[in-house]
Design an enzyme around this catalytic site. Structure first.
Site, PDB file in Angstrom:
ATOM      1  N   ARG A   1       0.963  -1.171   0.077  1.00 16.19           N
ATOM      2  CA  ARG A   1      -0.168  -0.007   0.084  1.00 16.19           C
ATOM      3  C   ARG A   1       0.772   1.151  -0.019  1.00 16.19           C
ATOM      4  O   ARG A   1       0.471   2.235  -0.469  1.00 16.19           O
ATOM      5  CB  ARG A   1      -1.031  -0.133   1.170  1.00 16.19           C
ATOM      6  CG  ARG A   1      -1.835   1.177   1.250  1.00 16.19           C
ATOM      7  CD  ARG A   1      -2.898   1.130   2.154  1.00 16.19           C
ATOM      8  NE  ARG A   1      -3.165   0.206   3.251  1.00 16.19           N
ATOM      9  CZ  ARG A   1      -2.477   0.713   4.568  1.00 16.19           C
ATOM     10  NH1 ARG A   1      -1.922   1.921   4.625  1.00 16.19           N
ATOM     11  NH2 ARG A   1      -2.257  -0.105   5.654  1.00 16.19           N
TER      12      ARG A   1
ATOM     13  N   ASP B   1      -4.705  20.533 -13.750  1.00 19.79           N
ATOM     14  CA  ASP B   1      -5.160  19.341 -14.442  1.00 19.79           C
ATOM     15  C   ASP B   1      -4.804  19.641 -15.878  1.00 19.79           C
ATOM     16  O   ASP B   1      -5.365  20.339 -16.699  1.00 19.79           O
ATOM     17  CB  ASP B   1      -6.679  19.112 -14.248  1.00 19.79           C
ATOM     18  CG  ASP B   1      -7.217  17.836 -14.923  1.00 19.79           C
ATOM     19  OD1 ASP B   1      -6.437  17.221 -15.619  1.00 19.79           O
ATOM     20  OD2 ASP B   1      -8.381  17.464 -14.662  1.00 19.79           O
TER      21      ASP B   1
ATOM     22  N   TYR C   1     -13.747  19.141 -15.843  1.00 21.82           N
ATOM     23  CA  TYR C   1     -14.220  17.808 -15.559  1.00 21.82           C
ATOM     24  C   TYR C   1     -15.573  17.703 -14.573  1.00 21.82           C
ATOM     25  O   TYR C   1     -14.955  17.908 -13.348  1.00 21.82           O
ATOM     26  CB  TYR C   1     -13.222  16.915 -15.407  1.00 21.82           C
ATOM     27  CG  TYR C   1     -13.768  15.500 -15.154  1.00 21.82           C
ATOM     28  CD1 TYR C   1     -14.292  14.848 -16.063  1.00 21.82           C
ATOM     29  CD2 TYR C   1     -13.498  14.747 -13.937  1.00 21.82           C
ATOM     30  CE1 TYR C   1     -14.959  13.535 -16.099  1.00 21.82           C
ATOM     31  CE2 TYR C   1     -13.811  13.568 -13.673  1.00 21.82           C
ATOM     32  CZ  TYR C   1     -14.649  12.654 -14.834  1.00 21.82           C
ATOM     33  OH  TYR C   1     -15.145  11.545 -14.358  1.00 21.82           O
TER      34      TYR C   1
ATOM     35  N   LYS D   1      -6.572   8.475 -19.660  1.00 26.25           N
ATOM     36  CA  LYS D   1      -6.614   9.279 -21.030  1.00 26.25           C
ATOM     37  C   LYS D   1      -5.393   9.048 -21.707  1.00 26.25           C
ATOM     38  O   LYS D   1      -4.992   7.866 -22.041  1.00 26.25           O
ATOM     39  CB  LYS D   1      -6.856  10.707 -20.895  1.00 26.25           C
ATOM     40  CG  LYS D   1      -8.326  10.871 -19.668  1.00 26.25           C
ATOM     41  CD  LYS D   1      -9.368  10.119 -20.160  1.00 26.25           C
ATOM     42  CE  LYS D   1     -10.620  10.063 -19.302  1.00 26.25           C
ATOM     43  NZ  LYS D   1     -10.618  10.209 -18.013  1.00 26.25           N
TER      44      LYS D   1
HETATM   45  C1  LIG Z   1      -9.923  16.797 -17.439  1.00 24.71           C
HETATM   46  C2  LIG Z   1     -10.025  15.249 -16.415  1.00 24.71           C
HETATM   47  N1  LIG Z   1      -9.695  15.280 -15.218  1.00 24.71           N
HETATM   48  C3  LIG Z   1      -9.864  14.349 -14.591  1.00 24.71           C
HETATM   49  C4  LIG Z   1     -10.470  12.895 -14.607  1.00 24.71           C
HETATM   50  C5  LIG Z   1     -10.672  11.899 -13.781  1.00 24.71           C
HETATM   51  O1  LIG Z   1     -10.011  11.022 -14.175  1.00 24.71           O
HETATM   52  P1  LIG Z   1      -9.979   9.285 -13.931  1.00 24.71           P
HETATM   53  O2  LIG Z   1     -11.367   9.010 -14.626  1.00 24.71           O
HETATM   54  O3  LIG Z   1      -8.795   8.811 -14.231  1.00 24.71           O
HETATM   55  O4  LIG Z   1     -10.266   9.279 -12.322  1.00 24.71           O
HETATM   56  C6  LIG Z   1     -11.130  13.116 -16.003  1.00 24.71           C
HETATM   57  C7  LIG Z   1     -11.779  11.766 -16.557  1.00 24.71           C
HETATM   58  O5  LIG Z   1     -12.617  11.823 -17.445  1.00 24.71           O
HETATM   59  C8  LIG Z   1     -10.936  14.177 -17.059  1.00 24.71           C
HETATM   60  O6  LIG Z   1     -11.383  14.155 -18.230  1.00 24.71           O
END
Ligand SMILES: Cc1ncc(COP(=O)(O)O)c(C=O)c1O
Length: 315
Positions: free
Chosen positions: A54, A179, A106, A204
């Site tokens: 972990r 992000d 998001y 992604k």
């Molecule tokens: C811009 C963005 N940030 C964060 C996330 C969250 O990521 P995860 O689905 O890997 O938890 C996503 C998911 O679609 C995203 O498009």
């Protein structure tokens, strides 16, 4: 084992940082499923950095070094998902702190932030990424501890000027976290514009094969807040599985080729549909009439990303 070499990031990443296993000479890292690690007769760990799965796994290191190399940071951390990576940053703040996040981002993260900050006692303000002055209006000098931005942000693909966001955040005594899932380090390296932490949904582009859920953080500096985030991951168990970590290092080897191709295709599609009679508009920062095209030209190098929105007439 990885050897530091002076080659282009693209080459370094394609070769998994030229990984060579010291014992076997293998050029591909092994998958280590072990949850626990051996100790000697004095109860000392045989390899001091590994005690329990972990906290750490030998398979995380190559991924984290690749992430650090890609973003030009001081250290990287692999997580079980993009959400887990973002949550580790916010959960490392204390009740009473103030954070500023975009209204457009998001949706899953925005909804979690609103709910979690409410429960945790973190004050949250949302700024309009389309209004260049709104971030500075929402940040409170001496009180805001974190500015979170997403660039380009989903689904308008507004491009936040990271240099300005860093100036605003630092001017108030806050950190800037970005992000950068959509831009990827192929097109934008937020730390170069003054960001303190970069976050990715590695699910992604970083992985790129629709077979791994993972997240990542890279820090500009290994200071006290970063140490808190590291402990947060270990204590909450927000770790990727050893197999997912392995798939991710393999997926990342083709990152540059995939992102450049996706960006070229998106630009062709955006231009093709720009004057389509059935559409209100096409949102893509690579189009000259996108409101943030000039900012995108400044901070996105080699393309404008693979994501675009088509706004259909009639709703
Ligand atoms: C811009 C963005 N940030 C964060 C996330 C969250 O990521 P995860 O689905 O890997 O938890 C996503 C998911 O679609 C995203 O498009």
């Amino acid at each position: 084992m990885t050897k530091p070499r002076k080659v282009a990031a693209e080459t370094d990443i394609a070769q998994g940082l030229h990984y060579v296993d010291a014992e076997s000479g293998s050029v591909v890292p092994p998958i280590v499923p072990s949850t626990t690690f051996a100790r000697d007769e004095n109860y000392a760990l045989i390899a001091s950095q590994y005690s329990y799965g972990r906290d750490e796994n030998p398979g995380f290191a190559v991924v984290e070094q690749m992430l650090t190399r890609l973003e030009g940071g001081a250290a990287g951390l692999l997580f079980s998902s993009g959400m887990a990576a973002a949550a580790a940053v916010v959960q490392s703040l204390s009740p009473g702190e103030h954070i500023v996040v975009p209204k457009v981002m998001y949706w899953g993260l925005r909804n979690w932030l609103v709910e979690f900050c409410g429960h945790w006692g973190i004050e949250l303000d949302q700024f309009d990424p389309a209004d260049p002055d709104d971030l500075a209006d929402k940040v409170q000098a001496g009180r805001t501890s974190l500015v979170w931005v997403e660039s380009p942000c989903n689904p308008t693909w507004d491009v936040i000027d990271l240099e300005i966001a860093a100036e605003v955040a630092h001017g108030a005594g806050a950190r800037l976290a970005v992000d950068s899932t959509v831009a990827t380090p192929v097109l934008t390296r937020p730390l170069e514009f003054g960001a303190d932490i970069v976050m990715h949904s590695a699910t992604k582009y970083l992985n790129g094969h629709a077979d791994v859920i993972a997240g990542a953080l890279v820090t500009a500096e290994c200071e006290e807040f970063w140490e808190r985030i590291c402990r947060q991951r270990a204590n909450t168990g927000a770790i990727a599985g050893p197999f997912e970590a392995w798939l991710l290092q393999r997926g990342m080897r083709t990152l540059f080729l995939r992102v450049r191709n996706a960006s070229q295709s998106a630009l062709v599609i955006a231009r093709h549909f720009a004057a389509h009679p059935g559409l209100e508009c096409v949102l893509y920062p690579g189009l000259a009439d996108h409101p943030d095209h000039e900012t995108a030209k400044k901070q996105m190098h080699g393309g404008y990303g693979g994501m675009l929105s088509l706004c259909v007439k009639g709703g």
